[in-house]
Scaffold this motif. Structure first.
Motif, PDB file in Angstrom:
ATOM      1  N   ARG A 407       0.832  -1.214   0.000  1.00 18.93           N
ATOM      2  CA  ARG A 407       0.000   0.000   0.000  1.00 18.93           C
ATOM      3  C   ARG A 407       0.860   1.255   0.000  1.00 18.93           C
ATOM      4  N   LEU A 408       1.966   1.230   0.727  1.00 18.35           N
ATOM      5  CA  LEU A 408       2.868   2.378   0.735  1.00 18.35           C
ATOM      6  C   LEU A 408       3.476   2.619  -0.641  1.00 18.35           C
ATOM      7  N   ARG A 409       3.803   1.539  -1.333  1.00 18.72           N
ATOM      8  CA  ARG A 409       4.401   1.695  -2.668  1.00 18.72           C
ATOM      9  C   ARG A 409       3.412   2.333  -3.632  1.00 18.72           C
ATOM     10  N   SER A 410       2.156   1.931  -3.539  1.00 18.66           N
ATOM     11  CA  SER A 410       1.126   2.551  -4.381  1.00 18.66           C
ATOM     12  C   SER A 410       0.932   4.021  -4.005  1.00 18.66           C
ATOM     13  N   ALA A 411       0.949   4.289  -2.707  1.00 15.92           N
ATOM     14  CA  ALA A 411       0.777   5.670  -2.250  1.00 15.92           C
ATOM     15  C   ALA A 411       1.949   6.542  -2.694  1.00 15.92           C
ATOM     16  N   LEU A 412       3.155   5.977  -2.699  1.00 12.85           N
ATOM     17  CA  LEU A 412       4.325   6.736  -3.148  1.00 12.85           C
ATOM     18  C   LEU A 412       4.168   7.145  -4.609  1.00 12.85           C
ATOM     19  N   ALA A 413       3.764   6.201  -5.457  1.00 13.73           N
ATOM     20  CA  ALA A 413       3.585   6.514  -6.878  1.00 13.73           C
ATOM     21  C   ALA A 413       2.554   7.629  -7.056  1.00 13.73           C
ATOM     22  N   ALA A 414       1.477   7.568  -6.289  1.00 15.02           N
ATOM     23  CA  ALA A 414       0.437   8.595  -6.392  1.00 15.02           C
ATOM     24  C   ALA A 414       0.962   9.958  -5.945  1.00 15.02           C
ATOM     25  N   GLU A 415       1.743   9.979  -4.875  1.00 12.08           N
ATOM     26  CA  GLU A 415       2.281  11.245  -4.373  1.00 12.08           C
ATOM     27  C   GLU A 415       3.304  11.834  -5.337  1.00 12.08           C
ATOM     28  N   VAL A 416       4.127  10.993  -5.949  1.00  8.11           N
ATOM     29  CA  VAL A 416       5.102  11.493  -6.928  1.00  8.11           C
ATOM     30  C   VAL A 416       4.372  12.104  -8.117  1.00  8.11           C
ATOM     31  N   THR A 417       3.351  11.422  -8.611  1.00 11.41           N
ATOM     32  CA  THR A 417       2.578  11.938  -9.737  1.00 11.41           C
ATOM     33  C   THR A 417       1.951  13.280  -9.381  1.00 11.41           C
ATOM     34  N   ARG A 418       1.392  13.361  -8.196  1.00  9.76           N
ATOM     35  CA  ARG A 418       0.750  14.613  -7.775  1.00  9.76           C
ATOM     36  C   ARG A 418       1.775  15.733  -7.663  1.00  9.76           C
ATOM     37  N   TYR A 419       2.946  15.436  -7.089  1.00  7.07           N
ATOM     38  CA  TYR A 419       3.964  16.470  -6.918  1.00  7.07           C
ATOM     39  C   TYR A 419       4.465  16.969  -8.267  1.00  7.07           C
TER      40      TYR A 419
END
Length: 584
Positions: A407-419
């Protein structure tokens, strides 16, 4: 050696029995011998027919001294329950038995004393029935008379059989020595005594004080009155310490293997005994030789959170006694479920925590701890009493629950995309920003989570192959490309770059996207400029000078110098001692 504690009502002959079996005087104080009543803990030992040695912790039986009794019983693995034939089952018999049951003591003997004064049968039958309803179960029983000596040989043999039934001690475990006595020996310094329940002690060992963690050195060891270089569990031991005053080591203090125990003043426990809802708000927690006031917060039918008046070195699975000091009553036994519980600050947190505690049994559970905590350090688990063996860290010494890690890995990808969407001119999201957004305790966890298509470079996480220029920057680069069509080496001046809308951030983004080539500072050309320059310079007479190169490239010294340095660095040109150059 094995260690047993006595238990039973006052004046039922516990100390007399120990004296008869060992030939030693367990009562240390003159006041105890004058009054014929044990006030504090006494210690004695003897060799049995098998050649083994049993050490007794003799405890007081009067209700006023139950805290002393609990300090002696807490660390021992077995008990001798004493009932007088002429006294029968009494109130302190029941309270002592309740304490043994609460502490999980499951090995013991029943001894009916004063068999010369009354028929031991009735007392024996009642006591057996009481013990059978506890963790001691159906224990062996012996009737004795310390005065006539009747039954003492049978008691010695029964003690031998008790020792054979005890589980083997864990000698490779960390040391947690609860101090039940401390004193000063002239010329030697501070000495403490206690029951070593697990592990081993050696002269020269460094231990840590439970209260504060300061290191102390073992200067000397005694067991059964004899100096030893090493003592292994289970044993009564006296430890001469260097570097600490006896005032720091009152009863209830503990000596620890450094780094192996979690000191906590907040624990979640399961309570057996009085209903949790009926417990007073303040109780006394007895664990090891310690007695600490605690505030009770019920969490369900039989679970609660205890706030301790001082931190103790506790492990998951530890057993302790709750006593109501107002009623002078053992309110119940507790089993420690969690020594590092989460806060209950949010609405609904207590109810959710109650559900979690319902599924815990006090046995260390690595998979369960990872599931509940998500992320935890190896050392933190070890200090809780949970063995982390068999699970590989995800980063440094961090362990992770597999589902939580995904779940953290998926959240990281989402946060990078957003940033990247919010900051299109930056080369990805800074690691520290991502750590904060994901609420992670360590930067190394962010770095360990990076996986394709993400990439980590220069402290930032970006998406590989996703360097797409924002539309305004792309238009500016297109206009610059038009400027350089006829004179590809005439890098624009700063004024022209500003006019085009290419500031430092825009240029950096274009360079990262491969749309521009930065030679130095704000000197930029198109990406193919290096190859084109090599073709032009190869046509010159070799070697050539900087001036000749500048003229051939139709540019200025501001551009020619860094461009040649780039060519040198790539091995396209070679610089000679006289500052001329050759291609190839």
């Amino acid at each position: 050696m094995w260690v047993v504690a006595t238990a039973g009502h006052v004046d039922h002959g516990k100390s007399t029995l120990v004296r008869a079996v060992t030939g030693m005087e367990p009562d240390r104080w003159a006041e105890e011998r004058r009054r014929g009543m044990t006030i504090d803990l006494g210690f004695a030992w003897t060799t049995l027919p098998s050649g083994g040695t049993v050490a007794f912790v003799d405890v007081p039986g009067h209700e006023r001294f139950v805290p002393n009794m609990l300090a002696g019983v807490g660390p021992v693995p077995a008990a001798v329950v004493v009932v007088a034939a002429d006294g029968g089952w009494m109130p302190q018999s029941a309270e002592h038995l309740a304490a043994l049951h609460a502490l999980g003591v499951s090995h013991g003997l029943l001894v009916v004393t004063r068999a010369d004064l009354a028929d031991p049968g009735p007392a024996l039958r009642r006591a057996r029935a009481e013990l059978a309803a506890t963790g001691l179960g159906a224990v062996e029983a012996v009737a004795v008379s310390a005065v006539t000596g009747a039954g003492l040989p049978e008691l010695r043999a029964a003690l031998d059989r008790l020792g054979a039934r005890l589980p083997p001690p864990v000698v490779d475990a960390p040391v947690r020595l609860w101090v039940d006595r401390s004193f000063t020996v002239r010329g030697s310094g501070t000495v403490v005594t206690g029951t070593l329940g697990a592990g081993r002690l050696r002269v020269g060992d460094t231990l840590a004080l439970a209260d504060g963690g300061e290191p102390v050195r073992v200067r000397g060891l005694h067991a059964l009155g004899v100096a030893r270089d090493e003592v292994t569990a289970v044993a009564r031991v006296a430890v001469n310490l260097r570097g600490v005053s006896r005032e720091r080591l009152a009863r209830g203090a503990a000596l620890l293997t450094p780094g192996r125990f979690h000191r906590t003043d907040l624990v979640d426990v399961r309570v057996a005994g009085d209903p949790v809802a009926d417990l007073p708000a303040s109780v006394m927690l007895h664990v090891g030789a310690a007695a600490v006031p605690a505030r009770v917060r019920p969490l369900g039918v039989d679970t609660a959170r205890l706030r301790l008046a001082r931190a103790l070195p506790l492990l998951v699975g530890d057993r302790a006694v709750l006593r109501d000091p107002g009623r002078r009553h053992v309110a119940g036994g507790v089993r420690v479920l969690d020594v590092d519980p989460p806060p209950l600050a949010r609405r609904g947190a207590a109810a959710a925590r109650t559900v979690v505690l319902t599924g815990l049994d006090g046995r260390p559970d690595l998979a369960g701890e990872l599931r509940r905590r998500g992320l935890v350090r190896v050392a933190a688990l070890t200090r809780m009493g949970v063995d982390p063996a068999g699970v590989r860290p995800v980063a440094a010494d961090w362990l992770a629950d597999p589902g939580h890690w995904r779940r953290l890995r998926s959240a990281l990808a989402a946060e990078v995309t957003r940033y990247v969407r919010e900051h299109p001119l930056e080369p990805g999201a800074p690691v520290e920003v991502l750590r904060q957004r994901l609420d992670l305790p360590d930067r190394v966890l962010v770095e360990a989570l990076v996986a394709a298509p993400l990439r980590l470079a220069a402290g930032r996480v970006g998406v590989a192959g996703a360097a797409v220029l924002p539309e305004p920057v792309a238009r500016a680069v297109a206009r610059l490309r038009a400027d350089l069509v006829d004179r590809p080496f005439r890098a624009p001046e700063a004024e022209r770059l500003t006019e085009l809308g290419l500031g430092p951030r825009e240029i950096a983004a274009a360079v990262r996207a491969g749309a521009l080539l930065r030679l130095a500072g704000s000197v930029v050309l198109l990406p193919g400029a290096v190859d084109e320059a090599a073709r032009v310079l190869a046509a010159l007479p070799q070697p050539f000078t900087l001036s000749a190169a500048r003229q051939a490239l139709d540019t200025t010294r501001r551009v020619a110098v860094p461009l040649l340095e780039v060519l040198d660095g790539r091995g396209v040109t070679r610089r000679h001692p006289d500052d001329t150059r050759s291609v190839g």
